[in-house]
Design a protein around this motif. Structure first.
Motif, PDB file in Angstrom:
ATOM      1  N   GLN A 149       0.769  -1.197  -0.110  1.00  0.00           N
ATOM      2  CA  GLN A 149      -0.058   0.033   0.228  1.00  0.00           C
ATOM      3  C   GLN A 149       0.892   1.286   0.052  1.00  0.00           C
ATOM      4  OE1 GLN A 149      -3.165  -0.486  -0.580  1.00  0.00           O
ATOM      5  NE2 GLN A 149      -2.512  -2.607  -0.654  1.00  0.00           N
ATOM      6  N   LEU A 186     -10.875  -4.209   1.821  1.00  0.00           N
ATOM      7  CA  LEU A 186     -11.421  -2.773   1.695  1.00  0.00           C
ATOM      8  C   LEU A 186     -11.506  -2.134   3.432  1.00  0.00           C
ATOM      9  CD1 LEU A 186     -12.315  -0.004   0.606  1.00  0.00           C
ATOM     10  CD2 LEU A 186     -14.509  -0.867   0.654  1.00  0.00           C
ATOM     11  N   LEU A 189      -7.962  -1.472   4.352  1.00  0.00           N
ATOM     12  CA  LEU A 189      -7.512  -0.434   3.885  1.00  0.00           C
ATOM     13  C   LEU A 189      -8.050   0.974   4.725  1.00  0.00           C
ATOM     14  CD1 LEU A 189      -7.996  -0.316  -0.063  1.00  0.00           C
ATOM     15  CD2 LEU A 189      -5.917  -0.402   1.191  1.00  0.00           C
ATOM     16  N   THR A 190      -9.228   0.699   5.102  1.00  0.00           N
ATOM     17  CA  THR A 190      -9.832   1.816   6.124  1.00  0.00           C
ATOM     18  C   THR A 190      -8.762   2.016   7.263  1.00  0.00           C
ATOM     19  OG1 THR A 190     -11.150   0.158   7.136  1.00  0.00           O
ATOM     20  CG2 THR A 190     -12.144   1.409   5.312  1.00  0.00           C
ATOM     21  N   ALA A 195      -8.270   4.341   2.111  1.00  0.00           N
ATOM     22  CA  ALA A 195      -9.488   3.722   1.075  1.00  0.00           C
ATOM     23  C   ALA A 195     -10.042   5.035   0.334  1.00  0.00           C
ATOM     24  CB  ALA A 195     -10.528   3.292   2.070  1.00  0.00           C
ATOM     25  N   ASP A 196      -9.340   5.904   0.316  1.00  0.00           N
ATOM     26  CA  ASP A 196      -9.715   7.284  -0.435  1.00  0.00           C
ATOM     27  C   ASP A 196      -9.273   7.367  -1.909  1.00  0.00           C
ATOM     28  OD1 ASP A 196      -7.249   7.711   0.387  1.00  0.00           O
ATOM     29  OD2 ASP A 196      -7.689   9.919   0.938  1.00  0.00           O
ATOM     30  N   ARG A 197      -8.220   6.671  -2.332  1.00  0.00           N
ATOM     31  CA  ARG A 197      -7.862   6.780  -3.696  1.00  0.00           C
ATOM     32  C   ARG A 197      -7.005   5.622  -4.317  1.00  0.00           C
ATOM     33  NH1 ARG A 197      -2.192   8.904  -3.606  1.00  0.00           N
ATOM     34  NH2 ARG A 197      -1.521   9.179  -1.185  1.00  0.00           N
ATOM     35  N   VAL A 199      -8.286   3.003  -5.024  1.00  0.00           N
ATOM     36  CA  VAL A 199      -8.958   1.875  -4.164  1.00  0.00           C
ATOM     37  C   VAL A 199      -9.076   0.464  -4.879  1.00  0.00           C
ATOM     38  CG1 VAL A 199     -11.068   1.095  -2.981  1.00  0.00           C
ATOM     39  CG2 VAL A 199     -10.444   3.544  -2.942  1.00  0.00           C
ATOM     40  N   ASP A 200      -9.523   0.602  -6.125  1.00  0.00           N
ATOM     41  CA  ASP A 200      -9.520  -0.738  -7.032  1.00  0.00           C
ATOM     42  C   ASP A 200      -8.209  -1.364  -6.978  1.00  0.00           C
ATOM     43  OD1 ASP A 200     -12.300  -0.175  -7.306  1.00  0.00           O
ATOM     44  OD2 ASP A 200     -12.037   0.397  -9.087  1.00  0.00           O
ATOM     45  N   ARG A 202      -5.654  -1.078  -5.108  1.00  0.00           N
ATOM     46  CA  ARG A 202      -5.128  -1.183  -3.809  1.00  0.00           C
ATOM     47  C   ARG A 202      -5.793  -2.594  -3.315  1.00  0.00           C
ATOM     48  NH1 ARG A 202      -2.841   2.706  -0.292  1.00  0.00           N
ATOM     49  NH2 ARG A 202      -2.581   4.687  -1.216  1.00  0.00           N
TER      50      ARG A 202
END
Length: 335
Positions: A149, A186, A189-190, A195-197, A199-200, A202
């Protein structure tokens, strides 16, 4: 003959036509600037249809179908950059600069033999405060996913605070069996505030590595070491086969796991390269151990999707490896 040569010829024609515009009055200057901006916008940014320029197709990433990012190749600039970036940049390794740095490093580390220690091998199933109260086995997987990430974003450390958040979110430290699911990825990621950019992309990195570990290593990243019989080079090759892990991230986790005593390599320890982050690349450029043909490196606006950056990382690693070999040569065979 490069696939993009037709695009280059067309661009030259458009630019040549612009040179004939009369700019002696304001109307001519405005017409010139308008046409120039339209030409540049089309060249750098305008998405083109695959059927329009066949050479812009790129549907694979590391040999696998890549429908999420294929559209990024659909500009004239990137079609040319694919073909010519390496030759345009032309990174070089001046022998005299390599020797000067090697001599200096040998002088600095002449007592290093008295300081070297081999890490003590840890029990991977014991909790350790350095891993945020996770076991070594849990930490290896979480650290690999965490490294995926690194999108030039400041990430939280993998420490006790981070482990506490994972346990609160998942009820335990998640494994590949959980994170193979997009929804669960997801959720991970939070916790990273990531999780704001992108996203797919990541999520794809997390689910791909999880599925690879499930298919090949019984969902246990620690077993990579055993399967490779402790060979650092073999482990590196497996790590770089994962979607989203290139040389920099692979060398980073190889170093971390060795220093923690989780993977104490039996062979090819010297194959682990220096971690070529921005600071290390600046050192390489300032010492002159890598040079390039351009007057300066390109602005990020032109280096779309990090082609130049990835080459700079690779060449920095190679330059410092050449320095290491030169150190060894000057030091009568001692690394």
């Amino acid at each position: 003959m490069a696939k993009s040569n037709g695009i280059i010829k067309d661009l030259q024609g458009r630019l040549t036509k612009l040179t004939s515009v009369n700019i002696s009055d304001e109307k001519g200057r405005i017409d010139f600037l308008r046409d120039l901006l339209v030409t540049l916008n089309k060249f750098f940014f305008e998405k083109r249809e695959k059927s329009e320029i066949k050479e812009l197709e790129s549907t694979h990433y590391k040999g696998k179908p890549d429908t999420l990012t294929a559209w990024k190749r659909h500009t004239e600039f990137l079609a040319i950059w694919d073909d010519y970036s390496e030759k345009i940049l032309s990174f070089m390794y001046p022998e005299d600069k390599i020797t000067v740095l090697a001599e200096r490093l040998n002088d600095i580390f002449k007592t290093a033999n008295f300081l070297r220690t081999i890490p003590k091998t840890l029990d991977p199933d014991k909790k350790d405060a350095r891993f945020g109260t996770m076991t070594g086995r849990e930490f290896i997987f979480i650290r690999i996913v965490h490294a995926l990430q690194d999108f030039t974003q400041l990430l939280p450390e993998v420490d006790s605070k981070f482990a506490k958040k994972l346990r609160k979110k998942f009820g335990k430290i998640p494994t590949a069996n959980e994170l193979k699911d997009k929804t669960q990825a997801l959720e991970f990621l939070t916790i990273l505030d990531g999780a704001d950019r992108n996203v797919d992309e990541r999520i794809r990195y997390i689910t791909d590595v999880s599925n690879s570990l499930i298919d090949k290593f019984n969902a246990d990243a620690f077993l990579i070491f055993d399967k490779c019989k402790g060979d650092a080079k073999s482990i590196y090759e497996i790590l770089t086969s994962f979607t989203g892990i290139a040389s920099k991230k692979a060398n980073m986790v190889l170093r971390d796991f060795y220093e923690y005593g989780l993977w104490v390599y039996k062979n090819n320890l010297e194959s682990i390269n220096i971690i070529a982050d921005n600071r290390i690349m600046r050192i390489a450029l300032r010492t002159g151990i890598i040079q390039f043909s351009l007057p300066k490196l390109l602005n990020d606006l032109l280096d779309q999707y990090d082609y130049q950056y990835m080459m700079a990382v690779k060449c920095t690693e190679e330059a410092f490896r050449k320095v290491w070999f030169k150190c060894k040569e000057l030091n009568k065979g001692k690394g």
